[in-house]
Design an enzyme around this catalytic site. Structure first.
Site, PDB file in Angstrom:
ATOM      1  N   ASN A  10       0.874  -1.176   0.000  1.00  0.00           N
ATOM      2  CA  ASN A  10       0.000   0.000   0.000  1.00  0.00           C
ATOM      3  C   ASN A  10       0.915   1.232   0.000  1.00  0.00           C
ATOM      4  OD1 ASN A  10      -1.783   2.053   0.554  1.00  0.00           O
ATOM      5  ND2 ASN A  10      -2.255   1.377   2.650  1.00  0.00           N
ATOM      6  N   TRP A  11       1.030   1.860  -1.164  1.00  0.00           N
ATOM      7  CA  TRP A  11       1.957   3.012  -1.270  1.00  0.00           C
ATOM      8  C   TRP A  11       1.393   4.261  -0.606  1.00  0.00           C
ATOM      9  CZ3 TRP A  11       4.016   2.967  -7.056  1.00  0.00           C
ATOM     10  CH2 TRP A  11       4.717   1.759  -7.264  1.00  0.00           C
ATOM     11  N   LYS A  12       0.095   4.227  -0.265  1.00  0.00           N
ATOM     12  CA  LYS A  12      -0.569   5.404   0.298  1.00  0.00           C
ATOM     13  C   LYS A  12      -0.376   6.595  -0.666  1.00  0.00           C
ATOM     14  CE  LYS A  12      -0.095   3.359   4.784  1.00  0.00           C
ATOM     15  NZ  LYS A  12      -0.144   3.501   6.217  1.00  0.00           N
ATOM     16  N   HIS A  97      -9.504   1.191   5.121  1.00  0.00           N
ATOM     17  CA  HIS A  97      -8.223   1.375   5.805  1.00  0.00           C
ATOM     18  C   HIS A  97      -8.429   2.354   6.962  1.00  0.00           C
ATOM     19  CE1 HIS A  97      -4.144   2.691   6.603  1.00  0.00           C
ATOM     20  NE2 HIS A  97      -3.747   1.566   6.015  1.00  0.00           N
ATOM     21  N   GLU A  99      -6.859   4.812   7.911  1.00  0.00           N
ATOM     22  CA  GLU A  99      -6.690   6.229   7.544  1.00  0.00           C
ATOM     23  C   GLU A  99      -7.945   6.762   6.838  1.00  0.00           C
ATOM     24  OE1 GLU A  99      -2.939   5.666   5.545  1.00  0.00           O
ATOM     25  OE2 GLU A  99      -2.028   5.217   7.486  1.00  0.00           O
ATOM     26  N   GLU A 167      -5.362  -4.927  10.854  1.00  0.00           N
ATOM     27  CA  GLU A 167      -4.354  -3.891  11.069  1.00  0.00           C
ATOM     28  C   GLU A 167      -4.663  -3.152  12.366  1.00  0.00           C
ATOM     29  OE1 GLU A 167      -2.366  -2.716   7.089  1.00  0.00           O
ATOM     30  OE2 GLU A 167      -4.070  -1.394   7.420  1.00  0.00           O
ATOM     31  N   GLY A 173       2.331   2.459  10.755  1.00  0.00           N
ATOM     32  CA  GLY A 173       3.270   3.561  10.551  1.00  0.00           C
ATOM     33  C   GLY A 173       3.977   4.010  11.821  1.00  0.00           C
ATOM     34  N   SER A 212       3.370  -1.867  10.353  1.00  0.00           N
ATOM     35  CA  SER A 212       4.822  -1.853  10.541  1.00  0.00           C
ATOM     36  C   SER A 212       5.502  -3.178  10.196  1.00  0.00           C
ATOM     37  CB  SER A 212       5.178  -1.423  11.973  1.00  0.00           C
ATOM     38  OG  SER A 212       4.706  -0.112  12.223  1.00  0.00           O
ATOM     39  N   GLY A 233       2.731  -1.128   4.306  1.00  0.00           N
ATOM     40  CA  GLY A 233       2.712   0.282   3.936  1.00  0.00           C
ATOM     41  C   GLY A 233       4.098   0.775   3.578  1.00  0.00           C
ATOM     42  N   GLY A 234       4.725   1.493   4.509  1.00  0.00           N
ATOM     43  CA  GLY A 234       6.014   2.141   4.266  1.00  0.00           C
ATOM     44  C   GLY A 234       7.053   1.254   3.596  1.00  0.00           C
TER      45      GLY A 234
HETATM   46  P1  PGA Z   1       2.774   0.495   7.623  1.00  0.00           P
HETATM   47  O1  PGA Z   1       1.292   0.641   7.039  1.00  0.00           O
HETATM   48  O2  PGA Z   1       3.330  -0.801   7.108  1.00  0.00           O
HETATM   49  O3  PGA Z   1       3.517   1.697   7.126  1.00  0.00           O
HETATM   50  O4  PGA Z   1       2.637   0.463   9.117  1.00  0.00           O
HETATM   51  C1  PGA Z   1       0.460  -0.458   6.906  1.00  0.00           C
HETATM   52  C2  PGA Z   1      -0.852  -0.029   6.309  1.00  0.00           C
HETATM   53  O5  PGA Z   1      -1.294   1.089   6.620  1.00  0.00           O
HETATM   54  O6  PGA Z   1      -1.454  -0.757   5.514  1.00  0.00           O
END
Ligand code: PGA
Length: 250
Positions: A10-12, A97, A99, A167, A173, A212, A233-234
């Site tokens: 997930n590149w966000k 998600h 967010e 999650e 993050g 994470s 994510g990251g």
């Molecule tokens: P993260 O994000 O790996 O940067 O913690 C995961 C996600 O939001 O899907």
């Protein structure tokens, strides 16, 4: 019962076209050396990159969108409908998600409608669930997960159209990952809820862990019983790291 395994990036809101093309080209080169039936690797870039990246990717590297609207068209300024995402090259849609829940007020009811729309457009819905730190510390983590599964997962969900991503919000993050025992407990609980809601189909749906996940902890997390892959994510923005996570699958 063995579920299909997925490592989803997930590149966000990261990546202009040049970055996206570079990542996809490097991943494509790596993908040629692995068998897609072992587990699927999926990349969810910003929607603006989908069309171009879908022209460059190999079949074993499907793409997804990070959200879609529940309606197929209409006066919804700034939104993207599921059929549009599909046409632009998305075969998966991350929905609900944390967010999106936090910054866009998405509720479980809306998430279920989005999942129905995504499935209707022939995309695989990746429905995110997870408790906040406050809910975990208040001993409510499992009841929050039950309610999210009950309300956000459509009745027609099955292993061909739906994936669940657990999650924990406090692990996204932040560099904090849940303990293996907590992950195992949460995944077992989600599995129980899915089976109660969907019968036999509920036992086949893949349940991913997210929060994470990185190359250094992937081996341990992916070995937890009940974990069928990861939503990353990251760390998915770094090709070597992302591919190392894929290679950490047991
Ligand atoms: P993260 O994000 O790996 O940067 O913690 C995961 C996600 O939001 O899907």
């Amino acid at each position: 019962m063995s579920q299909h395994r997925y490592i989803v990036g997930n590149w966000k809101m990261n990546g202009l076209m040049a970055d996206g093309l570079q990542i996809i080209q490097s991943l494509t080169a790596k993908c040629e050396s692995f068998k897609a039936d072992r587990a699927s690797l999926v990349v969810c870039p910003p929607a603006t990159l989908l069309f171009k990246l879908s022209e460059k990717r190999v079949p074993s590297l499907p793409l997804g969108i990070q959200d879609c609207h529940q309606e197929a068209k209409g006066a919804f300024t700034g939104n993207i409908a599921a059929p549009m995402a599909k046409e632009a090259g998305a075969d998966f849609a991350i929905l609900g998600h944390s967010e999106r829940r936090q910054y866009h007020g998405e509720t479980d009811d809306i998430i279920q409608k989005k999942a129905v729309a995504a499935i209707g457009a022939k995309m695989m819905a990746i429905i995110c669930v997870g408790e906040t730190l406050e809910e975990r510390e208040g001993g409510k983590a499992l009841s929050v997960l039950s309610a999210q599964i009950e309300k956000a997962v459509p009745p027609a969900a099955n292993a061909e159209n739906t994936i669940i991503a657990y999650e924990p919000v406090w692990a996204i993050g932040t560099g904090k990952t849940a303990q293996s025992a907590d992950i195992q407990e949460a995944h077992a609980h989600i599995r129980k809820q899915l089976s109660a809601k969907l019968g036999g189909e509920g036992s086949k749906i893949s349940i991913l862990y997210g929060g994470s996940v990185k190359a250094s902890n992937a081996k341990e997390i992916l070995a937890v019983p009940g974990v069928d892959g990861a939503l990353v994510g990251g760390a998915s923005l770094n090709v070597d790291e992302f591919f190392d996570i894929y290679r950490s699958l047991p």
